[in-house]
Design a protein around this motif. Structure first.
Motif, PDB file in Angstrom:
ATOM      1  N   ASP A 137      -6.184  31.153  45.292  1.00 49.76           N
ATOM      2  CA  ASP A 137      -6.650  32.372  45.840  1.00 49.76           C
ATOM      3  C   ASP A 137      -5.404  33.327  45.893  1.00 49.76           C
ATOM      4  O   ASP A 137      -5.531  34.405  45.607  1.00 49.76           O
ATOM      5  N   LEU A 138      -4.413  32.698  46.472  1.00 47.26           N
ATOM      6  CA  LEU A 138      -3.157  33.260  46.734  1.00 47.26           C
ATOM      7  C   LEU A 138      -2.669  33.958  45.185  1.00 47.26           C
ATOM      8  O   LEU A 138      -2.141  35.111  45.114  1.00 47.26           O
ATOM      9  N   ASP A 139      -2.599  33.120  44.283  1.00 47.83           N
ATOM     10  CA  ASP A 139      -2.207  33.650  42.937  1.00 47.83           C
ATOM     11  C   ASP A 139      -3.131  34.639  42.553  1.00 47.83           C
ATOM     12  O   ASP A 139      -2.504  35.735  41.983  1.00 47.83           O
ATOM     13  N   ALA A 140      -4.545  34.626  42.650  1.00 48.50           N
ATOM     14  CA  ALA A 140      -5.265  35.707  42.355  1.00 48.50           C
ATOM     15  C   ALA A 140      -5.243  36.994  42.947  1.00 48.50           C
ATOM     16  O   ALA A 140      -4.972  38.087  42.424  1.00 48.50           O
ATOM     17  N   ARG A 141      -4.893  36.746  44.049  1.00 42.65           N
ATOM     18  CA  ARG A 141      -4.742  37.923  44.887  1.00 42.65           C
ATOM     19  C   ARG A 141      -3.404  38.678  44.662  1.00 42.65           C
ATOM     20  O   ARG A 141      -3.297  39.980  44.923  1.00 42.65           O
ATOM     21  N   ILE A 142      -2.232  37.790  44.298  1.00 40.29           N
ATOM     22  CA  ILE A 142      -0.895  38.433  44.069  1.00 40.29           C
ATOM     23  C   ILE A 142      -1.056  39.085  42.676  1.00 40.29           C
ATOM     24  O   ILE A 142      -0.623  40.340  42.531  1.00 40.29           O
TER      25      ILE A 142
ATOM     26  N   LYS B  57       3.708  34.529  52.098  1.00 43.54           N
ATOM     27  CA  LYS B  57       2.476  33.293  52.188  1.00 43.54           C
ATOM     28  C   LYS B  57       2.456  32.150  51.233  1.00 43.54           C
ATOM     29  O   LYS B  57       2.430  31.038  51.322  1.00 43.54           O
ATOM     30  N   LYS B  58       2.894  32.883  49.841  1.00 41.82           N
ATOM     31  CA  LYS B  58       2.845  31.771  48.749  1.00 41.82           C
ATOM     32  C   LYS B  58       4.291  30.981  48.758  1.00 41.82           C
ATOM     33  O   LYS B  58       4.185  30.003  48.422  1.00 41.82           O
TER      34      LYS B  58
ATOM     35  N   ASP C   9       6.462  25.808  49.891  1.00 41.00           N
ATOM     36  CA  ASP C   9       7.335  24.960  50.676  1.00 41.00           C
ATOM     37  C   ASP C   9       6.724  23.694  51.412  1.00 41.00           C
ATOM     38  O   ASP C   9       7.277  22.713  51.319  1.00 41.00           O
ATOM     39  N   LEU C  10       5.712  23.961  52.001  1.00 41.99           N
ATOM     40  CA  LEU C  10       5.018  22.979  52.639  1.00 41.99           C
ATOM     41  C   LEU C  10       4.429  21.919  51.564  1.00 41.99           C
ATOM     42  O   LEU C  10       4.254  20.690  51.775  1.00 41.99           O
ATOM     43  N   THR C  11       4.053  22.237  50.474  1.00 42.72           N
ATOM     44  CA  THR C  11       3.447  21.453  49.622  1.00 42.72           C
ATOM     45  C   THR C  11       4.499  20.690  48.838  1.00 42.72           C
ATOM     46  O   THR C  11       4.421  19.695  48.408  1.00 42.72           O
ATOM     47  N   ALA C  12       5.726  21.180  48.471  1.00 43.23           N
ATOM     48  CA  ALA C  12       6.795  20.648  47.953  1.00 43.23           C
ATOM     49  C   ALA C  12       7.430  19.735  48.730  1.00 43.23           C
ATOM     50  O   ALA C  12       7.922  18.659  48.175  1.00 43.23           O
ATOM     51  N   LEU C  13       7.658  20.006  49.937  1.00 40.56           N
ATOM     52  CA  LEU C  13       8.252  19.158  50.965  1.00 40.56           C
ATOM     53  C   LEU C  13       7.583  18.760  52.095  1.00 40.56           C
ATOM     54  O   LEU C  13       6.943  19.753  52.820  1.00 40.56           O
ATOM     55  N   SER C  14       7.341  17.481  52.159  1.00 36.98           N
ATOM     56  CA  SER C  14       6.365  17.011  53.241  1.00 36.98           C
ATOM     57  C   SER C  14       7.394  16.771  54.616  1.00 36.98           C
ATOM     58  O   SER C  14       8.595  16.701  54.711  1.00 36.98           O
ATOM     59  N   THR C  15       6.613  16.901  55.771  1.00 38.89           N
ATOM     60  CA  THR C  15       7.466  16.868  57.124  1.00 38.89           C
ATOM     61  C   THR C  15       7.231  15.359  57.789  1.00 38.89           C
ATOM     62  O   THR C  15       5.730  14.838  57.852  1.00 38.89           O
ATOM     63  N   ILE C  16       8.210  14.626  58.097  1.00 35.72           N
ATOM     64  CA  ILE C  16       7.811  13.299  58.875  1.00 35.72           C
ATOM     65  C   ILE C  16       8.813  13.651  60.074  1.00 35.72           C
ATOM     66  O   ILE C  16       9.786  13.628  60.180  1.00 35.72           O
TER      67      ILE C  16
END
Length: 313
Positions: A163-168, A211-212, A217-224
């Protein structure tokens, strides 16, 4: 009659022969033209068909990809988040090993909070690791000591990403359209209006791109989030919050805290009491002595009057 008939028959035969020869020639020419014209047509159709097949084969993946996003599991945008609590013998050493496990796979330490003590030390680490190495790092950290708790959650952000890609893309087209209209503006009113509209559209585009980037960043790097505790730290289940001993312990701690506060206040007031109390005490003693001194001296009383002598009758 016979001569004429013979001549007519001969003429007719000659004409028939000429007509037959003409028909044979025309048929041969037509067949040759048909063959010569049909071969190129067939070759052209075959060439066009091969080119069409090649074009279709080349454009098929693009058409399929443009119609719908790739929703396979390995192509989805997944946000991984993990929380762990591990009891270890040496908190500082375990914290170093956990940070090394994250940096080895291309991650980094996002936060590090520690409370140093002998047996009840605690270290709170926030590790950012690549999503592909998330499970491996979690398992490696769990082996540092005794794992007390683990909680892993996932969030599928594929639809939000699409959705973000389409809106951008749509917003960029709107920005380009506003820029073209601004170039053709002829009046001041139109110029100001288009500049405001262009600024608003560019601000919306910048917000979508931010936002993109955040989502990427959240999808590329996970948080532990890792909690490393010493051997003396008890879990919430192990703590006993009821009973006589717990109440006695709490009361004693409150008494000690109260006495500490009271002694602190007395220590702060003692210099003032010494500085002001001693002179005030001396002054009170002097005033008291002055009040008692007049009472000790008896007042001098006048002698009694002598009675007058009576005359004889």
């Amino acid at each position: 009659m016979d001569g004429r008939a013979g001549r007519r028959c001969g003429t007719a035969a000659a004409l028939a022969l000429v007509a037959a020869l003409a028909l044979v020639g025309c048929g041969s020419g037509a067949d040759g033209q048909q063959d010569s014209a049909g071969a190129p047509a067939a070759n052209g159709d075959a060439a066009n068909g091969g080119a069409a097949d090649r074009d279709g084969a080349a454009s098929a993946p693009e058409g399929a990809g443009a119609g719908a996003p790739d929703l396979r599991v390995d192509q989805r945008a997944i946000i991984y988040t993990g929380t762990m609590r591990v009891q270890v013998n040496d908190v500082d050493e375990a914290a170093r090993d956990a940070a090394a496990a994250a940096t080895r796979v291309g991650g980094f330490v996002g936060g590090d909070q520690r409370r140093s003590a002998e047996a009840d030390a605690v270290a709170e680490l926030q590790l950012r690791v690549p999503a592909a190495k998330f499970t491996a790092v979690v398992e490696e950290i769990a082996k540092l000591g005794k794992q007390q708790s683990r909680e892993i959650s996932t969030q599928d952000a594929t639809e939000e990403t699409v959705d973000l890609d389409a809106r951008i893309t749509s917003q960029r087209a709107r920005v380009d359209s506003a820029r073209r209209l601004l170039e053709r503006a002829t009046s001041i009113t139109d110029l100001v209006s288009l500049e405001n509209e262009l600024g608003r559209r560019e601000a919306d585009l910048a917000s979508l791109e931010a936002k993109k980037r955040r989502l990427a960043d959240l999808t590329a790097l996970s948080t532990i989030t890792v909690s490393l505790v010493g051997p003396a730290v008890k879990t919430a289940e192990e703590k006993d919050d009821t009973g006589f001993l717990v109440g006695l312990r709490g009361g004693w701690k409150a008494f000690v805290v109260s006495m500490t506060v009271l002694l602190t206040v007395l220590g702060a007031l003692l210099p003032w009491l010494v500085a002001l109390g001693v002179p005030l005490t001396v002054l009170l003693l002097v005033l008291r002595r002055r009040r008692k001194t007049p009472a000790l001296v008896a007042p001098v009383s006048a002698p009694p009057p002598v009675p007058a002598a009576r005359s004889a009758p």
